[in-house]
Design an enzyme around this catalytic site. Sequence first.
Site, PDB file in Angstrom:
ATOM      1  N   HIS A 155       8.917   0.068   6.054  1.00 38.55           N
ATOM      2  CA  HIS A 155       9.951   0.461   5.005  1.00 38.55           C
ATOM      3  C   HIS A 155      10.669   1.705   5.242  1.00 38.55           C
ATOM      4  CE1 HIS A 155       7.978  -2.279   2.099  1.00 38.55           C
ATOM      5  NE2 HIS A 155       6.817  -1.838   2.429  1.00 38.55           N
ATOM      6  N   ASP A 191       4.974  -9.539   6.429  1.00 39.48           N
ATOM      7  CA  ASP A 191       4.221  -8.527   5.398  1.00 39.48           C
ATOM      8  C   ASP A 191       4.683  -9.095   4.007  1.00 39.48           C
ATOM      9  OD1 ASP A 191       2.739  -5.662   5.337  1.00 39.48           O
ATOM     10  OD2 ASP A 191       4.096  -6.123   3.427  1.00 39.48           O
ATOM     11  N   HIS A 193       5.421  -7.426   1.479  1.00 40.39           N
ATOM     12  CA  HIS A 193       6.783  -6.631   1.049  1.00 40.39           C
ATOM     13  C   HIS A 193       7.612  -6.880   1.823  1.00 40.39           C
ATOM     14  CE1 HIS A 193       2.758  -4.790  -0.407  1.00 40.39           C
ATOM     15  NE2 HIS A 193       3.451  -4.741  -1.550  1.00 40.39           N
ATOM     16  N   ASP A 280      -1.343  -8.535   4.029  1.00 38.17           N
ATOM     17  CA  ASP A 280      -1.340  -8.232   2.714  1.00 38.17           C
ATOM     18  C   ASP A 280      -0.983  -9.621   1.655  1.00 38.17           C
ATOM     19  OD1 ASP A 280       1.109  -7.700   3.304  1.00 38.17           O
ATOM     20  OD2 ASP A 280       1.262  -5.787   2.361  1.00 38.17           O
TER      21      ASP A 280
END
Length: 338
Positions: A155, A191, A193, A280
Amino acid sequence: MLTYYSEKQALHAPLRELNNGEWMDFAESTDRIGSILAAIGDVKTPDDYGEAPLLAVHDPDYLSFLNSAHQNWLTQGRTGDAIGYTYPVRRRRKLDIQRIDGQLGLYGFDAATPIASGTFEASYWGAQTALSALDAIASDGEDMAFALCRPPGHHAGRDYCGGYCYFNNAAIVANRARQSGLGPVAVLDVDYHHGNGTQDIFYQDGEVFFASIHADPVMDYPYFWGHADEKGENEGEGATLNLPLPRGTTWSSYEVALGRALEAISTFGARFLVISYGADTFDGDPISHFALQTEDMQRIGAAVAALNLPTLAVMEGGYKIEALGDNVSAFLAGLESG
Ligand code: OKP
Ligand code: ZN
């Protein structure tokens, strides 16, 4: 699997984060590493490649900010972890504000990314972990390596932190691999996200392909990136591929997206692969909503390995601590089976 990790990465230990309007214990906790180390065994300590490879991706003023933010916070009379609360929206200038709260807004995009006393040093060593794994492939003839990065990186952009991330480990190694002539380079981000920082860093860059499979940002963090129509710009047009999937996704539809991403990476002509691995996507992750099983992690690894490219896996998220070690080792077993 040849794995790198530095104990110094545990120096990053914020206490809490703002989640859905409430304080909760910091999900990206140091316990994550304990779970992974217990499952995978031996790790090597990284070498120190200095700041230059970080500065090839991140702006110098951002590094200075990260390096001084927590001290600055204390100097301004605060206690605990530095957390921002005010953010410049579109069209605000990049003003040189000295007040820590202004800086936290300028160099970050969310309130889930606290800066604690050890954050800079831990993140620095997380990046060195990734660089050491790269060197094992680039110089020592390994065809795969795993960088047990923590904090995660995907991120973080050129001049911002966010989503528990400070230095973009995947982008740092992808960039260095390209500069060492190992390219064309592809980054595959699995991931839960969207890897907005990695996407931003290479958005106008046609030499690094970025493919991501993630929760549809209409429903999930980071909301403002990762939509299917984001495909890159200028030289980078066509070198970004976003494959958002709905909450509840299981292997049968995940597999289809993964196949598309891998095919695009082949078509691009990648000769080196960086994979941003997040566990995740696992069923029951406390902050995520896919339903992959541990055996699916192995399948992801095996599908990636079938590309037959030199591959550097970088750790990103994964918050179901009891299952994290097993998920990471299943993924690595899949990679090794290829
Ligand atoms: C980091 B990585 C949702 C809050 C989201 C930030 C999530 C960062 C994920 N209510 N908080 O990609 O695993
Ligand atoms: Zn994640």
